[in-house]
Scaffold this active site. Structure first.
Site, short mmCIF file in Angstrom:
data_model
loop_
_atom_site.label_atom_id
_atom_site.label_comp_id
_atom_site.label_asym_id
_atom_site.label_seq_id
_atom_site.Cartn_x
_atom_site.Cartn_y
_atom_site.Cartn_z
N LEU A 17 6.17 -0.01 5.63
CA LEU A 17 5.08 0.85 5.17
C LEU A 17 3.84 0.03 4.83
O LEU A 17 2.71 0.44 5.11
CB LEU A 17 5.53 1.66 3.95
CG LEU A 17 6.70 2.61 4.15
CD1 LEU A 17 7.02 3.34 2.85
CD2 LEU A 17 6.41 3.62 5.26
N ASP A 36 3.14 -10.93 -0.19
CA ASP A 36 4.48 -10.82 0.36
C ASP A 36 5.19 -12.16 0.26
O ASP A 36 4.57 -13.22 0.36
CB ASP A 36 4.42 -10.38 1.82
CG ASP A 36 5.68 -9.66 2.28
OD1 ASP A 36 6.75 -10.30 2.27
OD2 ASP A 36 5.59 -8.48 2.64
N SER A 149 9.39 7.41 -4.39
CA SER A 149 10.36 7.81 -3.38
C SER A 149 10.87 9.20 -3.72
O SER A 149 10.87 9.61 -4.90
CB SER A 149 11.54 6.83 -3.35
OG SER A 149 12.62 7.34 -2.59
N TYR A 162 17.90 2.39 -7.91
CA TYR A 162 16.71 2.69 -7.12
C TYR A 162 16.02 3.95 -7.63
O TYR A 162 14.80 3.98 -7.80
CB TYR A 162 17.11 2.85 -5.66
CG TYR A 162 15.96 3.09 -4.71
CD1 TYR A 162 15.04 2.08 -4.43
CD2 TYR A 162 15.80 4.33 -4.08
CE1 TYR A 162 13.99 2.30 -3.56
CE2 TYR A 162 14.75 4.55 -3.21
CZ TYR A 162 13.85 3.53 -2.96
OH TYR A 162 12.80 3.75 -2.09
N THR A 197 11.28 2.36 9.32
CA THR A 197 10.92 1.00 8.95
C THR A 197 11.99 0.06 9.51
O THR A 197 13.03 0.51 10.00
CB THR A 197 10.87 0.86 7.42
OG1 THR A 197 12.18 1.13 6.89
CG2 THR A 197 9.86 1.85 6.82
#
Length: 256
Positions: A17, A36, A149, A162, A197
């Site tokens: 994403l 990153d 999410s 999560y 992804t």
């Protein structure tokens, strides 16, 4: 706002994403800073786009690392106008499974990356955005977009850590928007569903096909460019603030 010389920091921007966001920013005429840990992939993206994209090897959970990344963005492009937090992890594990109880450190590591890491980058990016000259008639200085999410609302079995982390991201949206309103910084979040992804593609086409059947319409996984399209809309629309937007093809996740 004008996209020319508009600078967007993207955590997790080397793939998935986040990469979709970087591509959209460059296509619009802006500049992107990739935060990153995967230096090789980040350098590949920089090679594709040349001077419009730069990279900082950065750990979202480490204050000094993020500060160094922020400094790199300012030294390279002179400002930060938007921050899009896409970095995250999602290791599945039940509270109590065949191998026993979930180790506390497993839960803590997910919270640390997905929730604390998001907050860490958000606060330090906001600190820098507050120095910007207003670029709209109503005094806007910056935009922050965090990635939640659908698991924040319909967490499945094995998603306890999560789901908790992403519910925290949802919960931060309105108070963050309120906290930063006096400085002219907007805060929104996107709650994506199932997206194509590298993580999803690694499951194999049979698994992906079964996942696509759980989406109401269209019967497919979302595309990173669709996520990025919503990101650019949230950046461009000055009246969008303090919102959490689902982007999920109307999916409602089952228990498993």
């Amino acid at each position: 706002m004008q996209w020319e010389n508009y600078v967007v920091v993207v955590t997790g921007g080397a793939s998935g994403l986040g990469l979709g966001v970087v591509e959209a920013v460059v296509e619009k005429g802006g500049r992107a800073v990739i935060f990153d840990l995967d230096e090789a992939k980040a350098e590949e993206v920089c090679d594709r786009f040349g001077e419009r994209v730069t990279h900082a090897h950065m750990n979202v959970t480490d204050e000094d690392s993020v500060k160094a990344g922020i400094k790199h963005a300012i030294d390279t492009f002179g400002a930060i106008h938007a921050c899009v937090n896409c970095a995250g992890i999602a290791p599945p594990q039940k509270i109590l499974g065949r191998k026993g109880v979930m180790p506390l450190e497993n839960f803590e590591s997910v919270i640390q990356v997905n929730l604390v890491g998001t907050f860490n980058v958000m606060r330090l990016a906001a600190e820098q955005m507050a120095n910007n000259e207003p670029y709209s008639t109503h005094g806007e200085r910056g935009v922050i977009i965090n990635t939640a999410s659908v698991a924040a609302f319909e967490g499945q079995m094995g998603q306890i850590a999560y789901s908790a982390s992403k519910a925290g991201v949802v919960g931060m949206s309105l108070p963050a928007a309120r906290d930063l309103s006096s400085t002219g910084i907007r805060v929104n979040a996107i709650a994506p569903g199932l997206f194509r992804t590298p993580l999803a593609e690694g499951l194999g086409e049979k698994v992906v096909a079964s996942l696509e059947e759980t989406v109401e319409f269209p019967k497919r996984l979302g595309l990173p460019k669709e996520f990025a399209h919503l990101v650019t809309f949230l950046i461009e629309n000055e009246y969008m603030n303090g919102e959490v937007v689902r982007l999920d093809g109307s999916i409602r996740m089952a228990a498993k």
